[in-house]
Design an enzyme around this catalytic site. Structure first.
Site, short mmCIF file in Angstrom:
data_model
loop_
_atom_site.label_atom_id
_atom_site.label_comp_id
_atom_site.label_asym_id
_atom_site.label_seq_id
_atom_site.Cartn_x
_atom_site.Cartn_y
_atom_site.Cartn_z
CG HIS A 1 -4.21 0.56 -3.74
ND1 HIS A 1 -3.64 0.33 -2.51
CD2 HIS A 1 -5.30 -0.24 -3.80
CE1 HIS A 1 -4.38 -0.55 -1.84
NE2 HIS A 1 -5.39 -0.91 -2.60
CE LYS B 1 -7.50 5.84 12.63
NZ LYS B 1 -8.79 6.34 13.21
CG HIS C 1 -6.28 -9.12 2.31
ND1 HIS C 1 -6.71 -9.81 1.21
CD2 HIS C 1 -5.90 -7.89 1.85
CE1 HIS C 1 -6.61 -9.04 0.12
NE2 HIS C 1 -6.12 -7.87 0.50
NE ARG D 1 -3.44 -2.30 2.90
CZ ARG D 1 -3.13 -3.47 3.46
NH1 ARG D 1 -1.90 -3.70 3.89
NH2 ARG D 1 -4.05 -4.41 3.57
CE1 TYR E 1 -5.49 -13.42 6.03
CE2 TYR E 1 -5.87 -14.40 8.18
CZ TYR E 1 -5.12 -13.60 7.34
OH TYR E 1 -4.00 -12.98 7.81
NE ARG F 1 -2.72 -3.84 -1.08
CZ ARG F 1 -2.31 -4.70 -0.14
NH1 ARG F 1 -1.01 -4.92 0.01
NH2 ARG F 1 -3.18 -5.32 0.62
#
Length: 306
Positions: free
Chosen positions: A242, A171, A268, A146, A277, A245
């Protein structure tokens, strides 16, 4: 057994079956015929998830509705499942392939040739900015970063010996280790001496990508620089970091067919954004990267560090 022969056998079984409605059986037979047309003259056992994704992408580009794509995939799963149960297939190649979401456009990607044109243009641009940009965008594509991850990398985050980069996202500062290809490492090697001059020779750490004043490069500047490079390379559409990416992820997936490894590679964290996942062993992930990334060119363990 060839795919066409398997399809014919499946259709004969459908014709003699009383399961479901006649309309459903006719639609399934038609869908399997279309699979043979799209996949070509391949052996049944050689069909991989990448083939199925390619076929679905072709039908999507042709304008087939999402509902029709979902029905087609359902037919293909039933077709392959019978042969998997007979152990004529190691697994069902259509099992983990899904149609695009309704109303949500697919991410824009560049072809490998377009990526090569962009990165080669950066390398040929010359000048100090050209050296920095070549390193920055080689790394962005090499490691599917990113733009916030790209400009947030510090010098100490790059492990040249292990050919890895540590990236942070969000964050909470989530971290992951990502492989770096040989082309990106070479470009970074050219950038490092110039970066030292821009920072002052006493500055050994801090931001990897900086401006002439020695400050960390901003997201906006990275976006502006790649748009300028894309225009200079004659690419038809506006390009962003992006999109690099997305392109990296698309090219890896097309080459490997390993959806779970690519999901891990991209970092992810939201399970709802993917159908499956799974946390993979890092060595398995690195092996997929080495085998499939168009610009990886990874060195063997016995090579030197120069």
């Amino acid at each position: 057994m060839k795919l066409a022969a398997a399809a014919e056998q499946f259709q004969q079984e459908l014709a003699g079956s009383r399961s479901g409605s006649a309309h459903t059986r006719t639609a399934m037979a038609r869908d399997v015929t279309r699979l043979v047309e799209l996949a070509g003259d391949v052996a049944l056992a050689e069909v991989k998830p990448a083939h199925i994704r390619s076929c679905i992408a072709a039908e999507h580009r042709r304008g087939l509705a999402v509902a029709s794509l979902k029905r087609m995939l359902s037919s293909w799963r039933k077709f392959f499942e019978g042969f998997a149960r007979q152990q004529l297939l190691p697994s069902n190649p259509a099992r983990d392939v899904w149609a695009p979401r309704s109303g949500k456009p697919l991410p824009k990607v560049l072809t490998p040739d377009e990526v090569a044109a962009l990165l080669d243009k950066a390398a040929a641009a010359g000048g100090e900015l050209g050296v920095r940009d070549a390193a920055m965008f080689e790394l962005a594509y090499s490691s599917a970063l990113r733009v916030s991850e790209l400009v947030g990398i510090d010098v100490e985050d790059v492990d040249v010996r292990q050919q890895l980069v540590r990236v942070r996202h969000g964050k909470g500062g989530r971290q992951r280790l990502v492989p770096v290809g040989a082309a990106a490492l070479a470009a970074l090697g050219k950038w490092q001496p110039l970066r030292t001059l821009w920072c002052g020779r006493a500055a050994g750490g801090g931001a990897l990508f900086i401006n002439r004043r020695g400050g960390r490069l901003s997201v906006r500047t990275a976006q502006y620089r790649i748009v300028a490079l894309a225009a200079a390379a004659g690419l038809p559409a506006k390009v962003s970091p992006h999109i690099l990416r997305h392109s990296c992820a698309s090219h890896l997936l097309q080459s490997s067919g390993d959806l779970r490894a690519v999901q891990e590679f991209l970092g992810h964290a939201d399970v709802s954004s993917t159908q499956v996942y799974t946390h993979l062993d890092f060595q398995a992930l690195a092996a997929v990267y080495d085998r499939t990334h168009p610009r990886a060119g990874r060195r063997s363990a016995g090579d030197g560090d120069n």
